[in-house]
Design an enzyme around this catalytic site. Structure first.
Site, PDB file in Angstrom:
ATOM      1  N   LYS A 145      -8.961   8.625   1.601  1.00 41.56           N
ATOM      2  CA  LYS A 145      -9.636   7.682   2.473  1.00 41.56           C
ATOM      3  C   LYS A 145     -10.919   8.605   3.097  1.00 41.56           C
ATOM      4  O   LYS A 145     -11.056   9.702   2.856  1.00 41.56           O
ATOM      5  CB  LYS A 145      -8.605   7.623   3.727  1.00 41.56           C
ATOM      6  CG  LYS A 145      -7.593   6.692   3.333  1.00 41.56           C
ATOM      7  CD  LYS A 145      -6.576   6.439   4.535  1.00 41.56           C
ATOM      8  CE  LYS A 145      -5.511   5.481   4.266  1.00 41.56           C
ATOM      9  NZ  LYS A 145      -4.802   5.024   5.402  1.00 41.56           N
ATOM     10  N   HIS A 204      -3.958   6.782   0.992  1.00 37.20           N
ATOM     11  CA  HIS A 204      -2.979   5.555   1.076  1.00 37.20           C
ATOM     12  C   HIS A 204      -2.182   5.892  -0.391  1.00 37.20           C
ATOM     13  O   HIS A 204      -2.740   6.385  -1.332  1.00 37.20           O
ATOM     14  CB  HIS A 204      -3.816   4.353   0.886  1.00 37.20           C
ATOM     15  CG  HIS A 204      -3.101   3.144   0.589  1.00 37.20           C
ATOM     16  ND1 HIS A 204      -2.148   2.617   1.482  1.00 37.20           N
ATOM     17  CD2 HIS A 204      -2.953   2.536  -0.707  1.00 37.20           C
ATOM     18  CE1 HIS A 204      -1.523   1.651   0.820  1.00 37.20           C
ATOM     19  NE2 HIS A 204      -1.896   1.676  -0.405  1.00 37.20           N
ATOM     20  N   GLU A 223      -2.285  -3.777  -6.185  1.00 35.34           N
ATOM     21  CA  GLU A 223      -3.079  -2.834  -5.836  1.00 35.34           C
ATOM     22  C   GLU A 223      -3.856  -2.284  -6.714  1.00 35.34           C
ATOM     23  O   GLU A 223      -5.117  -2.212  -6.646  1.00 35.34           O
ATOM     24  CB  GLU A 223      -2.337  -1.734  -4.885  1.00 35.34           C
ATOM     25  CG  GLU A 223      -1.848  -2.097  -3.574  1.00 35.34           C
ATOM     26  CD  GLU A 223      -1.387  -1.053  -2.616  1.00 35.34           C
ATOM     27  OE1 GLU A 223      -1.425   0.035  -3.061  1.00 35.34           O
ATOM     28  OE2 GLU A 223      -0.795  -1.392  -1.691  1.00 35.34           O
ATOM     29  N   ASN A 258      -5.783   9.095   8.046  1.00 31.50           N
ATOM     30  CA  ASN A 258      -4.564   9.995   7.467  1.00 31.50           C
ATOM     31  C   ASN A 258      -4.622  10.249   6.174  1.00 31.50           C
ATOM     32  O   ASN A 258      -3.702  10.504   5.292  1.00 31.50           O
ATOM     33  CB  ASN A 258      -3.318   8.929   7.902  1.00 31.50           C
ATOM     34  CG  ASN A 258      -3.167   7.834   7.028  1.00 31.50           C
ATOM     35  OD1 ASN A 258      -4.068   7.495   6.570  1.00 31.50           O
ATOM     36  ND2 ASN A 258      -2.030   7.211   7.172  1.00 31.50           N
ATOM     37  N   TYR A 292      -5.932  -4.804   2.748  1.00 32.53           N
ATOM     38  CA  TYR A 292      -4.896  -4.697   3.611  1.00 32.53           C
ATOM     39  C   TYR A 292      -4.452  -5.804   4.385  1.00 32.53           C
ATOM     40  O   TYR A 292      -4.026  -5.745   5.488  1.00 32.53           O
ATOM     41  CB  TYR A 292      -5.420  -3.714   4.788  1.00 32.53           C
ATOM     42  CG  TYR A 292      -5.258  -2.242   4.388  1.00 32.53           C
ATOM     43  CD1 TYR A 292      -4.198  -1.524   4.054  1.00 32.53           C
ATOM     44  CD2 TYR A 292      -6.721  -1.466   4.355  1.00 32.53           C
ATOM     45  CE1 TYR A 292      -4.184  -0.253   3.877  1.00 32.53           C
ATOM     46  CE2 TYR A 292      -6.430  -0.154   4.114  1.00 32.53           C
ATOM     47  CZ  TYR A 292      -5.375   0.274   3.666  1.00 32.53           C
ATOM     48  OH  TYR A 292      -5.414   1.937   3.233  1.00 32.53           O
TER      49      TYR A 292
HETATM   50  P1  CMP Z   1      -1.801   3.130   4.764  1.00 34.63           P
HETATM   51  O1  CMP Z   1      -0.710   3.675   3.880  1.00 34.63           O
HETATM   52  O2  CMP Z   1      -3.124   3.011   4.446  1.00 34.63           O
HETATM   53  O3  CMP Z   1      -1.384   1.491   5.129  1.00 34.63           O
HETATM   54  C1  CMP Z   1      -1.851   1.039   6.550  1.00 34.63           C
HETATM   55  C2  CMP Z   1      -2.543   1.886   7.372  1.00 34.63           C
HETATM   56  O4  CMP Z   1      -2.777   1.528   8.658  1.00 34.63           O
HETATM   57  C3  CMP Z   1      -1.693   3.108   7.395  1.00 34.63           C
HETATM   58  O5  CMP Z   1      -1.891   4.001   6.272  1.00 34.63           O
HETATM   59  C4  CMP Z   1      -2.440   3.868   8.585  1.00 34.63           C
HETATM   60  O6  CMP Z   1      -3.327   4.696   8.491  1.00 34.63           O
HETATM   61  C5  CMP Z   1      -2.619   2.706   9.573  1.00 34.63           C
HETATM   62  N1  CMP Z   1      -1.974   2.661  10.834  1.00 34.63           N
HETATM   63  C6  CMP Z   1      -2.342   2.654  12.037  1.00 34.63           C
HETATM   64  N2  CMP Z   1      -1.580   2.283  12.930  1.00 34.63           N
HETATM   65  C7  CMP Z   1      -0.583   2.184  12.248  1.00 34.63           C
HETATM   66  C8  CMP Z   1       0.885   1.862  12.651  1.00 34.63           C
HETATM   67  N3  CMP Z   1       1.559   2.086  13.929  1.00 34.63           N
HETATM   68  N4  CMP Z   1       1.780   1.673  11.700  1.00 34.63           N
HETATM   69  C9  CMP Z   1       1.310   1.850  10.281  1.00 34.63           C
HETATM   70  N5  CMP Z   1       0.348   2.232   9.790  1.00 34.63           N
HETATM   71  C10 CMP Z   1      -0.623   2.260  10.901  1.00 34.63           C
END
Ligand code: CMP
Length: 137
Positions: free
Chosen positions: A9, A115, A126, A112, A49
């Site tokens: 990311k 993904h 995906e 974070n 998403y």
């Molecule tokens: P990702 O695995 O990319 O999938 C969706 C993303 O939403 C997740 O990682 C997080 O970076 C983001 N996100 C933000 N808030 C939340 C939450 N409460 N629960 C899950 N994903 C979240």
């Protein structure tokens, strides 16, 4: 052999840890079967998403994913989906086990670092979203 989609990311790309994250994959038996660096459009991020469209964090997630370039890879190996999820650690880096990618490189639940696909069904969707068959080998 199983395949999964990984996205490094914008936070991790900006920090200059693309190579360190790719090394985690390769050192743990995941082959890089396809790779590209992309600046996602808002339309790309919203479509990718779409499953989260109703969630309260959706707009922040899209804003973040278009805030800079990302590195998208197809990872291949035995149990690649689960293996990649183990290497990433918990979605919230505060809950991620020591030594995982998110524990080592992520800032918070939005920024974070990575993904990864969460199921075989989503991995296929995906991968097809970002890559054509001839880009994967
Ligand atoms: P990702 O695995 O990319 O999938 C969706 C993303 O939403 C997740 O990682 C997080 O970076 C983001 N996100 C933000 N808030 C939340 C939450 N409460 N629960 C899950 N994903 C979240």
């Amino acid at each position: 052999m199983e395949q999964t989609l990984s996205i490094i990311k914008p936070d991790a790309v900006a920090k200059g840890v693309i190579g360190k994250i790719l090394d985690r994959f390769e050192s743990n038996g995941l082959k890089i079967a396809a790779m590209k660096k992309v600046q996602l459009s808002r339309q790309d991020a919203e479509a990718f998403y779409a499953v989260h469209a109703a969630r309260p964090f959706f707009n922040d997630l899209v804003d973040f994913m278009v805030s800079g370039p990302v590195v998208i890879t197809v990872l291949e190996g035995e149990n690649a989906i689960l293996k990649n999820r183990d290497l990433m650690g918990a979605t919230n880096p505060k809950e991620a086990a020591p030594g995982t990618i998110r524990a080592d490189f992520a800032e918070n639940i939005d920024a974070n670092a990575v993904h990864g696909s969460d199921s075989a069904e989503n991995a296929a969707i995906e991968i097809a979203f970002f890559f054509s068959g001839r880009e994967i080998s």
